[in-house]
Design a protein around this motif. Structure first.
Motif, PDB file in Angstrom:
ATOM      1  N   GLY A 145       0.679  -1.135   0.068  1.00 47.41           N
ATOM      2  CA  GLY A 145       0.081   0.056  -0.223  1.00 47.41           C
ATOM      3  C   GLY A 145       0.794   1.173  -0.034  1.00 47.41           C
ATOM      4  N   ASP A 146       2.376   1.129  -0.084  1.00 45.52           N
ATOM      5  CA  ASP A 146       2.971   2.468   0.111  1.00 45.52           C
ATOM      6  C   ASP A 146       2.985   3.047  -1.290  1.00 45.52           C
ATOM      7  N   THR A 147       3.429   4.209  -1.245  1.00 43.40           N
ATOM      8  CA  THR A 147       3.648   5.257  -2.354  1.00 43.40           C
ATOM      9  C   THR A 147       5.023   5.401  -2.594  1.00 43.40           C
ATOM     10  N   VAL A 148       5.541   4.931  -3.724  1.00 45.87           N
ATOM     11  CA  VAL A 148       7.120   4.814  -3.833  1.00 45.87           C
ATOM     12  C   VAL A 148       7.288   5.344  -5.187  1.00 45.87           C
ATOM     13  N   VAL A 149       8.717   5.663  -5.354  1.00 48.20           N
ATOM     14  CA  VAL A 149       9.139   6.406  -6.558  1.00 48.20           C
ATOM     15  C   VAL A 149      10.464   5.558  -7.033  1.00 48.20           C
ATOM     16  N   ASP A 150      10.509   5.104  -8.251  1.00 46.21           N
ATOM     17  CA  ASP A 150      11.559   4.444  -8.983  1.00 46.21           C
ATOM     18  C   ASP A 150      12.341   5.579  -9.894  1.00 46.21           C
ATOM     19  N   ALA A 151      13.313   6.350  -9.304  1.00 47.72           N
ATOM     20  CA  ALA A 151      13.797   7.732  -9.866  1.00 47.72           C
ATOM     21  C   ALA A 151      14.326   7.121 -11.133  1.00 47.72           C
ATOM     22  N   THR A 152      14.938   6.025 -11.267  1.00 48.94           N
ATOM     23  CA  THR A 152      15.690   5.645 -12.666  1.00 48.94           C
ATOM     24  C   THR A 152      15.278   4.211 -12.886  1.00 48.94           C
ATOM     25  N   CYS A 153      14.043   4.129 -13.707  1.00 48.21           N
ATOM     26  CA  CYS A 153      13.503   2.697 -13.949  1.00 48.21           C
ATOM     27  C   CYS A 153      14.237   1.932 -14.920  1.00 48.21           C
ATOM     28  N   GLY A 154      14.936   2.320 -15.982  1.00 50.14           N
ATOM     29  CA  GLY A 154      15.734   1.505 -16.740  1.00 50.14           C
ATOM     30  C   GLY A 154      14.966   0.469 -17.287  1.00 50.14           C
ATOM     31  N   ASN A 155      15.511  -0.900 -16.949  1.00 53.00           N
ATOM     32  CA  ASN A 155      14.965  -1.983 -17.122  1.00 53.00           C
ATOM     33  C   ASN A 155      13.865  -2.516 -16.493  1.00 53.00           C
ATOM     34  N   GLY A 156      13.499  -1.784 -15.375  1.00 50.55           N
ATOM     35  CA  GLY A 156      12.177  -2.314 -14.911  1.00 50.55           C
ATOM     36  C   GLY A 156      12.401  -3.219 -13.784  1.00 50.55           C
ATOM     37  N   ASN A 157      13.722  -3.488 -13.456  1.00 53.37           N
ATOM     38  CA  ASN A 157      13.784  -4.611 -12.486  1.00 53.37           C
ATOM     39  C   ASN A 157      13.281  -4.244 -10.935  1.00 53.37           C
ATOM     40  N   ASP A 158      13.976  -2.868 -10.537  1.00 53.63           N
ATOM     41  CA  ASP A 158      13.590  -2.582  -9.441  1.00 53.63           C
ATOM     42  C   ASP A 158      12.003  -2.129  -9.315  1.00 53.63           C
ATOM     43  N   SER A 159      11.559  -1.518 -10.499  1.00 58.32           N
ATOM     44  CA  SER A 159       9.978  -1.165 -10.419  1.00 58.32           C
ATOM     45  C   SER A 159       9.146  -2.567 -10.294  1.00 58.32           C
ATOM     46  N   LYS A 160       9.614  -3.683 -10.930  1.00 58.56           N
ATOM     47  CA  LYS A 160       9.008  -4.953 -10.591  1.00 58.56           C
ATOM     48  C   LYS A 160       9.120  -5.390  -9.258  1.00 58.56           C
ATOM     49  N   TRP A 161       9.934  -5.181  -8.754  1.00 57.47           N
ATOM     50  CA  TRP A 161      10.100  -5.248  -7.377  1.00 57.47           C
ATOM     51  C   TRP A 161       9.288  -4.810  -6.432  1.00 57.47           C
ATOM     52  N   LEU A 162       9.267  -3.396  -6.528  1.00 56.45           N
ATOM     53  CA  LEU A 162       8.376  -2.447  -5.722  1.00 56.45           C
ATOM     54  C   LEU A 162       6.927  -2.712  -6.020  1.00 56.45           C
ATOM     55  N   ALA A 163       6.667  -3.168  -7.478  1.00 57.96           N
ATOM     56  CA  ALA A 163       5.283  -3.439  -7.820  1.00 57.96           C
ATOM     57  C   ALA A 163       4.664  -4.230  -6.762  1.00 57.96           C
ATOM     58  N   GLU A 164       5.285  -5.506  -6.978  1.00 60.90           N
ATOM     59  CA  GLU A 164       5.106  -6.731  -6.287  1.00 60.90           C
ATOM     60  C   GLU A 164       5.179  -6.651  -4.716  1.00 60.90           C
ATOM     61  N   ARG A 165       5.815  -5.839  -4.299  1.00 57.13           N
ATOM     62  CA  ARG A 165       5.891  -5.445  -2.773  1.00 57.13           C
ATOM     63  C   ARG A 165       4.810  -4.621  -2.255  1.00 57.13           C
ATOM     64  N   ILE A 166       4.308  -3.527  -3.133  1.00 51.92           N
ATOM     65  CA  ILE A 166       3.482  -2.691  -2.660  1.00 51.92           C
ATOM     66  C   ILE A 166       2.020  -2.975  -3.015  1.00 51.92           C
ATOM     67  N   GLY A 167       1.837  -3.894  -4.167  1.00 53.17           N
ATOM     68  CA  GLY A 167       0.591  -4.299  -4.752  1.00 53.17           C
ATOM     69  C   GLY A 167      -0.591  -3.462  -4.927  1.00 53.17           C
ATOM     70  N   PRO A 168      -1.700  -3.798  -5.259  1.00 58.66           N
ATOM     71  CA  PRO A 168      -2.834  -3.052  -5.990  1.00 58.66           C
ATOM     72  C   PRO A 168      -3.278  -1.927  -5.078  1.00 58.66           C
ATOM     73  N   ASN A 169      -3.084  -1.695  -3.662  1.00 68.17           N
ATOM     74  CA  ASN A 169      -3.328  -0.572  -3.199  1.00 68.17           C
ATOM     75  C   ASN A 169      -2.279   0.415  -3.016  1.00 68.17           C
ATOM     76  N   GLY A 170      -1.066   0.215  -3.786  1.00 66.49           N
ATOM     77  CA  GLY A 170       0.357   1.186  -3.527  1.00 66.49           C
ATOM     78  C   GLY A 170      -0.007   1.985  -4.993  1.00 66.49           C
ATOM     79  N   ASN A 171       1.128   2.884  -4.735  1.00 62.81           N
ATOM     80  CA  ASN A 171       1.287   3.711  -5.985  1.00 62.81           C
ATOM     81  C   ASN A 171       2.739   3.949  -6.118  1.00 62.81           C
ATOM     82  N   LEU A 172       3.008   3.641  -7.544  1.00 60.51           N
ATOM     83  CA  LEU A 172       4.365   3.747  -8.249  1.00 60.51           C
ATOM     84  C   LEU A 172       4.569   4.721  -9.142  1.00 60.51           C
ATOM     85  N   VAL A 173       5.513   5.539  -8.739  1.00 57.33           N
ATOM     86  CA  VAL A 173       5.882   6.560  -9.791  1.00 57.33           C
ATOM     87  C   VAL A 173       7.281   6.174 -10.340  1.00 57.33           C
TER      88      VAL A 173
END
Ligand code: SAM
Length: 184
Positions: A16-44
């Motif tokens: 449910g957290d709101t998180v920022v990937d400031a350098t998303c590149g190939n998406g590995n970190d964004s994927k990790w974050l998306a799976e961690r925060i889930g559908p109630n979270g916000n990813l920028v």
């Protein structure tokens, strides 16, 4: 070191957290974050390269269960504009340097990295974390790391606790800097 970073993030990033990937590149970190925060979270997710935004978007679409995807926004642009796009976040990560598999001349730069770090500090919630993975092995990488280090060493310890992790027997491996915003 990326896996070391993600293991460190595990204790701070929650569903449910709101998180920022400031350098998303190939998406590995964004994927990790998306799976961690889930559908109630916000990813920028920021990146200056269209290719990176495309790759990250594809990774999230293809590799994360659509039912579990967070609300996601992509910003194609410099992370130093973070405050124009995000009001508050509990976690911001920077994985600096160039896009692996891409154009190695397009690389994060000390001036914009420092500006983005300051912007991240401005939007970070109490008890939030900023993670900076700085690569020192490519041209300009050491200068960028030193610029980040100079900024974080001047932060008042009442505001942030800053720590650094590095692999001592691999001097060219990236350095992980974590900034924890103190409560109150
Ligand atoms: N986090 C990514 C991943 O999990 O695949 C890896 C990031 S890669 C090491 C660094 C990225 O930073 C590149 O894609 C590059 O385009 C991006 N970048 C460089 N300068 C930037 C800036 N000023 N603002 C936003 N992104 C930037």
């Amino acid at each position: 070191m990326t896996s070391v970073a993600q293991r460190a993030w595990h204790q701070f990033v929650k569903e449910g957290d709101t998180v920022v990937d400031a350098t998303c590149g190939n998406g590995n970190d964004s994927k990790w974050l998306a799976e961690r925060i889930g559908p109630n979270g916000n990813l920028v997710a920021f990146d200056i390269q269209e290719d990176a935004i495309r790759s990250t978007s594809a990774v999230l679409e293809d590799e994360v269960d659509p039912e579990l995807l967070p609300n996601t926004r992509f910003i194609r642009g410099c992370h130093s504009t973070m405050q124009e796009h995000v009001q508050a976040a509990s976690f911001v990560c920077f994985n600096l340097g160039f896009l692996p598999g891409g154009d190695r001349t397009i690389v994060s730069q000390p001036t914009t990295t420092v500006a983005a770090l300051k912007a991240a500090m401005a939007i970070l919630e109490p008890r939030g974390i900023i993670s900076v993975l700085a690569y020192v092995g490519h041209p300009g990488g050491m200068e960028e790391y030193k610029a980040v280090q100079e900024v974080v060493m001047q932060i008042h310890p009442q505001d942030f606790t800053v720590l650094e992790q590095r692999i001592l027997n691999r001097p060219n491996s990236p350095v992980l800097i974590l900034l924890w915003r103190r409560p109150g």
